[in-house]
Design a protein around this motif. Structure first.
Motif, PDB file in Angstrom:
ATOM      1  N   GLU A 158       6.416  -9.494  12.623  1.00  0.00           N
ATOM      2  CA  GLU A 158       6.794 -10.847  12.221  1.00  0.00           C
ATOM      3  C   GLU A 158       5.841 -11.402  11.170  1.00  0.00           C
ATOM      4  N   SER A 159       4.549 -11.107  11.297  1.00  0.00           N
ATOM      5  CA  SER A 159       3.567 -11.577  10.321  1.00  0.00           C
ATOM      6  C   SER A 159       3.815 -10.942   8.958  1.00  0.00           C
ATOM      7  N   LEU A 160       4.151  -9.658   8.952  1.00  0.00           N
ATOM      8  CA  LEU A 160       4.504  -8.995   7.696  1.00  0.00           C
ATOM      9  C   LEU A 160       5.709  -9.676   7.049  1.00  0.00           C
ATOM     10  N   ASP A 161       6.708  -9.938   7.854  1.00  0.00           N
ATOM     11  CA  ASP A 161       7.927 -10.559   7.341  1.00  0.00           C
ATOM     12  C   ASP A 161       7.636 -11.943   6.769  1.00  0.00           C
ATOM     13  N   ASP A 162       6.775 -12.711   7.441  1.00  0.00           N
ATOM     14  CA  ASP A 162       6.428 -14.052   6.961  1.00  0.00           C
ATOM     15  C   ASP A 162       5.775 -13.996   5.581  1.00  0.00           C
ATOM     16  N   VAL A 163       4.843 -13.062   5.400  1.00  0.00           N
ATOM     17  CA  VAL A 163       4.152 -12.941   4.120  1.00  0.00           C
ATOM     18  C   VAL A 163       5.108 -12.481   3.025  1.00  0.00           C
ATOM     19  N   LEU A 164       5.966 -11.525   3.353  1.00  0.00           N
ATOM     20  CA  LEU A 164       6.915 -11.037   2.356  1.00  0.00           C
ATOM     21  C   LEU A 164       7.915 -12.114   1.942  1.00  0.00           C
ATOM     22  N   ARG A 165       8.337 -12.932   2.889  1.00  0.00           N
ATOM     23  CA  ARG A 165       9.324 -13.967   2.574  1.00  0.00           C
ATOM     24  C   ARG A 165       8.764 -14.996   1.581  1.00  0.00           C
ATOM     25  N   GLU A 166       7.471 -15.201   1.616  1.00  0.00           N
ATOM     26  CA  GLU A 166       6.856 -16.099   0.640  1.00  0.00           C
ATOM     27  C   GLU A 166       6.983 -15.554  -0.780  1.00  0.00           C
ATOM     28  N   LYS A 167       7.220 -14.253  -0.898  1.00  0.00           N
ATOM     29  CA  LYS A 167       7.333 -13.603  -2.197  1.00  0.00           C
ATOM     30  C   LYS A 167       8.776 -13.212  -2.519  1.00  0.00           C
ATOM     31  N   GLY A 168       9.714 -13.755  -1.744  1.00  0.00           N
ATOM     32  CA  GLY A 168      11.115 -13.469  -2.006  1.00  0.00           C
ATOM     33  C   GLY A 168      11.590 -12.132  -1.479  1.00  0.00           C
ATOM     34  N   LEU A 169      10.809 -11.531  -0.573  1.00  0.00           N
ATOM     35  CA  LEU A 169      11.152 -10.243   0.018  1.00  0.00           C
ATOM     36  C   LEU A 169      11.285 -10.392   1.524  1.00  0.00           C
ATOM     37  N   MET A 170      11.589  -9.289   2.218  1.00  0.00           N
ATOM     38  CA  MET A 170      11.678  -9.317   3.671  1.00  0.00           C
ATOM     39  C   MET A 170      11.434  -7.920   4.212  1.00  0.00           C
ATOM     40  N   MET A 171      11.081  -7.841   5.481  1.00  0.00           N
ATOM     41  CA  MET A 171      11.002  -6.552   6.137  1.00  0.00           C
ATOM     42  C   MET A 171      12.426  -6.089   6.470  1.00  0.00           C
ATOM     43  N   PRO A 172      12.713  -4.805   6.289  1.00  0.00           N
ATOM     44  CA  PRO A 172      14.066  -4.327   6.590  1.00  0.00           C
ATOM     45  C   PRO A 172      14.337  -4.208   8.081  1.00  0.00           C
ATOM     46  N   LEU A 173      13.303  -4.363   8.886  1.00  0.00           N
ATOM     47  CA  LEU A 173      13.403  -4.197  10.339  1.00  0.00           C
ATOM     48  C   LEU A 173      13.262  -5.540  11.026  1.00  0.00           C
ATOM     49  N   GLY A 246       0.038  12.921  15.433  1.00  0.00           N
ATOM     50  CA  GLY A 246      -1.007  12.251  14.690  1.00  0.00           C
ATOM     51  C   GLY A 246      -0.862  10.752  14.856  1.00  0.00           C
ATOM     52  N   ILE A 247      -1.920  10.024  14.536  1.00  0.00           N
ATOM     53  CA  ILE A 247      -1.892   8.568  14.674  1.00  0.00           C
ATOM     54  C   ILE A 247      -1.701   7.934  13.302  1.00  0.00           C
ATOM     55  N   VAL A 248      -0.617   7.191  13.137  1.00  0.00           N
ATOM     56  CA  VAL A 248      -0.334   6.509  11.876  1.00  0.00           C
ATOM     57  C   VAL A 248      -1.339   5.378  11.686  1.00  0.00           C
ATOM     58  N   THR A 249      -1.985   5.354  10.522  1.00  0.00           N
ATOM     59  CA  THR A 249      -2.988   4.324  10.244  1.00  0.00           C
ATOM     60  C   THR A 249      -2.572   3.380   9.111  1.00  0.00           C
ATOM     61  N   LYS A 250      -1.774   3.876   8.160  1.00  0.00           N
ATOM     62  CA  LYS A 250      -1.271   3.020   7.076  1.00  0.00           C
ATOM     63  C   LYS A 250       0.162   3.423   6.769  1.00  0.00           C
ATOM     64  N   VAL A 251       0.942   2.452   6.283  1.00  0.00           N
ATOM     65  CA  VAL A 251       2.319   2.739   5.893  1.00  0.00           C
ATOM     66  C   VAL A 251       2.651   2.001   4.600  1.00  0.00           C
ATOM     67  N   ALA A 252       3.561   2.597   3.835  1.00  0.00           N
ATOM     68  CA  ALA A 252       4.145   1.935   2.661  1.00  0.00           C
ATOM     69  C   ALA A 252       5.626   1.768   2.948  1.00  0.00           C
ATOM     70  N   VAL A 253       6.098   0.533   2.929  1.00  0.00           N
ATOM     71  CA  VAL A 253       7.477   0.222   3.297  1.00  0.00           C
ATOM     72  C   VAL A 253       8.150  -0.515   2.146  1.00  0.00           C
ATOM     73  N   HIS A 254       9.407  -0.162   1.900  1.00  0.00           N
ATOM     74  CA  HIS A 254      10.170  -0.902   0.895  1.00  0.00           C
ATOM     75  C   HIS A 254      10.769  -2.143   1.529  1.00  0.00           C
ATOM     76  N   GLY A 255      10.443  -3.308   0.965  1.00  0.00           N
ATOM     77  CA  GLY A 255      10.985  -4.571   1.448  1.00  0.00           C
ATOM     78  C   GLY A 255      12.105  -5.048   0.545  1.00  0.00           C
ATOM     79  N   PRO A 256      13.330  -5.130   1.040  1.00  0.00           N
ATOM     80  CA  PRO A 256      14.436  -5.616   0.213  1.00  0.00           C
ATOM     81  C   PRO A 256      14.271  -7.095  -0.118  1.00  0.00           C
ATOM     82  N   SER A 257      15.048  -7.549  -1.079  1.00  0.00           N
ATOM     83  CA  SER A 257      15.001  -8.962  -1.461  1.00  0.00           C
ATOM     84  C   SER A 257      15.501  -9.843  -0.325  1.00  0.00           C
ATOM     85  N   LYS A 258      14.847 -10.973  -0.160  1.00  0.00           N
ATOM     86  CA  LYS A 258      15.278 -11.936   0.857  1.00  0.00           C
ATOM     87  C   LYS A 258      16.613 -12.532   0.448  1.00  0.00           C
ATOM     88  N   PRO A 259      17.598 -12.561   1.352  1.00  0.00           N
ATOM     89  CA  PRO A 259      18.903 -13.135   0.990  1.00  0.00           C
ATOM     90  C   PRO A 259      18.800 -14.634   0.741  1.00  0.00           C
TER      91      PRO A 259
END
Length: 502
Positions: A158-173, A246-259
């Motif tokens: 949710e925190s990721l989504d909040d930050v992305l929405r400020e930039k006109g993006l969103m989390m796809p999940l 293995g333990i995931v430590t970092k990820v790169a995710v594509h955030g689509p545009s916020k509708p």
């Protein structure tokens, strides 16, 4: 760009966590499932603790039983380990050193993010060391043009989504547990969620991964490119492997545009056949703006209206649907949605409904769907199954399980993602009973196999399902999975007793 989120849980998440822990503890997993035997791992001693204290300091090593308790119990209180040590690294380098040490000393490790899983995959079975990624919560970069966000595994969804929405993006999940779950755990279980119909599995949205193997080696596949066909797609080894490779430590995710335009409808229907008809019409009539299509039966909705005292804006029906549209043209989207609703209601496919684009009202409707699991916990003990079925057979298991269990179950209900065939089958009983478990398993998986479905749709295999994975995977496929595990984790220290059958 580096954004740090302090680990402040939302009030709702805090209340839920306290509520879970305040009730009586479930019996230990080793007692509830006596067929599972502890592996040949070392037992934690003071020398081990001294090393961890030297690496992380006193405050990021938890060894007091009361501090460790919440890390030992899953969200639905179905399993409980007895780990005596919780480690909270802040960097990939620290994770690497921890795993290298544990591998050398044969100490089993259970990776844990937000601990919102439903199959016992994120808590110890015995006394494994818990490696919590909760403090690895930095957003490293956001590219406004490509829409790619690079972040650490402990970032809350949710925190990721909040930050992305400020930039006109969103989390796809989007998940009901978004206020607590971590992106690393989402990736490790290949989470699906409410908008998979529009944005697909995380398989397609995750562009790159950094992960640490059992021996401490760091695998840097943190690509931010949509196209990278250089050799094997190693990131896919870690997506959905539930921390066993293995333990995931970092990820790169594509955030689509916020509708720019969002609309939400709650519909009441008289039969599951009406559900299928409505979904088919929604795909055809709403097509490019359809972003979510969920269903609930009356027993699922009842747990949030009776236990959680939420209000439904429409009357009582055997079935309900939540249909969401998202697009870029408000007038166009409203016209399409209204035309769709007029059509299905005039033909008697949908009996009643309400539609809104007001944020508060949309949130209230989504709460009816997203808080069902929370409401079900008030029934007593919950047998919960996350299954994929051909859409025509989506609801088949619910009446069959209700007939099989009779008065043994206080509630048998189903809800889920009709758009991708993922039903959440729930069986409530006053308290856990081995006899009821034997009635349910493996029968529920045999039925799933008969319908050519999958025993796990989005929560993973975890601890609960390894004995039944053969209902969804061939013998040769399981053998190859075991070979990969042996190659990448020869000592078997990473999340033992999970995913693969013993």
């Amino acid at each position: 760009m580096l954004v740090n989120f302090k680990r402040v849980t939302t009030l709702v998440s805090f209340i839920r966590r306290c509520s879970t822990l305040s009730k009586s503890l479930p019996e230990l997993t080793k007692d509830r499932y006596p067929n599972i035997k502890r592996g040949d791992y070392a037992e934690l001693n003071q020398n081990h603790l001294d090393y961890f204290h030297g690496l992380l300091g006193q405050n990021r090593v938890l060894s007091d039983p009361s501090d460790c308790e919440m890390y030992n119990i899953d969200f639905i209180k179905g399993v409980r380990g007895y780990s005596q040590c919780v480690l909270k690294p802040q960097t990939t380098e620290e994770v690497s050193k921890i795993l290298s040490f544990c591998n050398q000393h044969r100490l089993a490790v259970c990776p844990q993010g937000g601990n919102t899983g439903l199959v016992g995959g994120s808590v110890p079975v015995f006394d494994e060391i818990v490696l919590s990624t909760s403090l690895m919560n930095n957003i490293i970069s956001i590219d406004n043009i490509s829409g790619v966000v690079v972040c650490e595994a402990g970032c809350i969804l949710e925190s990721l989504d909040d930050v992305l929405r400020e930039k006109g993006l969103m989390m796809p999940l989007d998940l009901g547990a978004k206020g607590s779950c971590n992106i690393g755990g989402n990736v490790s279980t290949n989470a699906g969620g409410l908008r998979l119909l529009r944005y697909g599995n995380l398989h397609g949205s995750v562009l790159g991964i950094e992960a640490v193997k059992a021996n401490g080696d760091v695998i840097d596949c943190l690509s931010t490119l949509k196209k990278d066909n250089t050799g094997y797609h190693l990131k896919h080894l870690f997506i959905g492997s539930e921390g066993t490779l293995g333990i995931v430590t970092k990820v790169a995710v594509h955030g689509p545009s916020k509708p720019k335009s969002l609309n939400l409808a709650l519909l009441g229907l008289h039969s599951f056949e009406n559900i299928l008809q409505t979904y088919e019409r929604a795909k055809n009539d709403l097509s490019e703006i359809l972003s979510s299509c969920e269903m609930m039966d009356e027993r699922s909705l009842d747990v949030v209206t009776s236990h959680l005292k939420l209000k439904s804006p429409i009357g009582d029906f055997p079935f309900y649907m939540v249909v969401e549209t998202s697009g870029s043209n408000e007038k166009h989207d409203e016209e399409k949605l209204n035309a769709f609703l007029e059509g299905v209601m005039s033909e008697g496919i949908v009996a009643d409904g309400t539609v809104t684009n007001e944020p508060g009202k949309m949130r209230a409707i989504w709460d009816l769907r997203e808080r069902i699991t929370e409401g079900l916990l008030h029934d007593g003990y919950l047998f919960k199954y996350d299954i994929s079925l051909p859409i025509k057979e989506f609801y088949s298991l619910v009446p069959k399980m209700k007939e099989r269990l009779g008065s043994d179950a206080s509630r048998v209900s189903g809800y889920g993602h009709i758009g991708d065939g993922n039903i959440h089958l729930n069986i409530s009983v006053p308290e856990f009973s081995p006899d009821i478990l034997k009635k349910v398993e493996p029968y529920v998986y045999e039925l799933t196999s008969t319908y050519k479905g999958s025993i796990s749709a989005e929560h993973g295999v975890g601890f609960r399902k390894p004995p039944y994975i053969h209902y969804s995977k061939s013998e040769n496929a399981i053998s190859l999975m075991k070979d990969l595990k042996k190659m990448m984790d020869p000592n078997g220290i990473l999340n033992p007793y999970k995913v693969l059958p013993s």
